[in-house]
Design an enzyme around this catalytic site. Structure first.
Site, PDB file in Angstrom:
ATOM      1  N   THR A 100      -2.654  -5.219  -4.201  1.00  0.00           N
ATOM      2  CA  THR A 100      -1.938  -3.992  -3.841  1.00  0.00           C
ATOM      3  C   THR A 100      -0.458  -4.296  -3.902  1.00  0.00           C
ATOM      4  O   THR A 100       0.077  -5.026  -3.059  1.00  0.00           O
ATOM      5  CB  THR A 100      -2.329  -3.521  -2.430  1.00  0.00           C
ATOM      6  OG1 THR A 100      -3.722  -3.196  -2.420  1.00  0.00           O
ATOM      7  CG2 THR A 100      -1.530  -2.288  -2.036  1.00  0.00           C
ATOM      8  N   LYS A 175      -3.915   4.119  -4.288  1.00  0.00           N
ATOM      9  CA  LYS A 175      -4.104   3.222  -3.138  1.00  0.00           C
ATOM     10  C   LYS A 175      -3.054   3.461  -2.072  1.00  0.00           C
ATOM     11  O   LYS A 175      -3.359   3.547  -0.884  1.00  0.00           O
ATOM     12  CB  LYS A 175      -4.057   1.766  -3.624  1.00  0.00           C
ATOM     13  CG  LYS A 175      -4.076   0.705  -2.515  1.00  0.00           C
ATOM     14  CD  LYS A 175      -5.364   0.698  -1.726  1.00  0.00           C
ATOM     15  CE  LYS A 175      -5.355  -0.306  -0.583  1.00  0.00           C
ATOM     16  NZ  LYS A 175      -5.433  -1.689  -1.002  1.00  0.00           N
ATOM     17  N   LYS A 250       2.414  -3.672   5.078  1.00  0.00           N
ATOM     18  CA  LYS A 250       2.828  -3.934   3.691  1.00  0.00           C
ATOM     19  C   LYS A 250       2.577  -2.711   2.817  1.00  0.00           C
ATOM     20  O   LYS A 250       3.450  -2.290   2.040  1.00  0.00           O
ATOM     21  CB  LYS A 250       2.057  -5.140   3.149  1.00  0.00           C
ATOM     22  CG  LYS A 250       2.198  -5.354   1.648  1.00  0.00           C
ATOM     23  CD  LYS A 250       1.093  -6.248   1.117  1.00  0.00           C
ATOM     24  CE  LYS A 250       0.958  -6.119  -0.389  1.00  0.00           C
ATOM     25  NZ  LYS A 250      -0.204  -6.857  -0.915  1.00  0.00           N
TER      26      LYS A 250
END
Length: 306
Positions: A100, A175, A250
């Site tokens: 990611t 995502k 994050k």
């Protein structure tokens, strides 16, 4: 798990909480898996699960048909792919990045891969550690139709759903938007459980009502932040495992950077990032992100309306 009719040689680079389980499922599907990680214990575990451990990325990718990367951040992904995969894996090998990372880096890595003769897809995952181990991840895939069709059977060995989101970078967009939504709904779910408890409502009763009413969400019915309520979740294990707060933060920071780049208004995302940053900075980065309920119960984020 169904074994593939056409087993392949696949390198997987990065054997952390997610990559280790993913590698094991590729082995179970019948593939020959070349595994690399900087961690010796991770390499040993991969070997125990049937993969071939390598202590050098270039050796791991030397004769494979596909390379899967699962790495901590965009800088590392770009470095590994451009320095150790491109030009060292056989030309034409499929590159699948399941990390990611930010969209700009993803597109840059994809361009470098394709310029070098390597089809590329970004395929970030949803599902957490248990899903990685159980082979029930959801993959959101960005790339050309041809690259997606090549990647689909590999990803299917590790997941329950493989969805083509669009061109290169689209998987990362899906995502980040999904996780921004998840962060916001988890905070709201935690708030309501904390409020219900302070007002004297039994939490199982609240769950029984809200899980069947308009307040229902995945954060409540599949990942309840309250121990002993709903299906088994990290809350029942002291908030260990699952999806770490530091990782959620994050992802939120990636989403905030992306929102700023296109001048998108995301007030709930902004607030979620601030709350998870405070929770992380208080020393809880290793706990599952649903553990933020404890801070809300303790009014750690200030009084009503703060």
């Amino acid at each position: 798990m169904r074994r593939e009719d056409n087993p392949m040689k696949i390198a997987i680079i990065g054997l952390g909480n997610m990559g280790g389980g993913m590698a094991a499922n590729l082995v179970k599907a019948g593939h020959e898996v070349h595994a690399f990680d900087l961690s010796e214990p991770a390499l040993l575990k991969a070997g125990e699960n049937g993969a071939k451990p390598y202590r050098n990325v270039r050796d791991a990718v030397a004769d494979v048909e596909a390379v899967v990367t699962m790495l901590p951040n965009g800088k590392i992904v770009e470095s590994v792919v451009t320095a150790d995969v491109i030009g060292h894996a056989p030309k034409g090998a499929l590159l699948i990045d399941c990390s990611t990372i930010d969209v700009a880096t993803t597109r840059r890595v994809g361009e470098a891969a394709e310029a070098g003769g390597y089809p590329f897809v970004d395929a970030p995952v949803s599902g957490g550690i248990a899903a990685a181990s159980g082979g029930t991840l959801t993959f959101m895939v960005g790339g050309t139709d041809e690259a997606f069709h090549r990647a689909e059977p590999i990803l299917s060995a590790m997941g329950k759903a493989v969805i083509h989101a669009g061109a290169t970078g689209a998987g990362q967009v899906a995502k980040m938007c999904n996780n921004m939504l998840l962060a916001s709904t988890m905070i709201a779910t935690c708030e309501t459980f904390a409020l219900a408890e302070k007002l004297g409502l039994d939490l199982q009763t609240f769950y029984d009502i809200s899980s069947k009413a308009t307040g229902q969400s995945w954060s409540m019915t599949s990942y309840c932040p309250v121990p002993g309520v709903g299906p088994q979740s990290p809350a029942d294990n002291g908030y260990q495992g699952g999806f770490a707060t530091a990782l959620m933060l994050k992802d939120l920071r990636i989403a905030m950077e992306a929102a700023q780049s296109v001048d998108a208004s995301v007030p709930m995302g902004v607030r979620s990032e601030a709350l998870y940053a405070a929770f992380n900075d208080a020393g809880h980065g290793g706990l599952d992100f649903s553990a933020i309920i404890a801070a809300l119960k303790d009014n750690a984020f200030g009084p009503v309306g703060a």
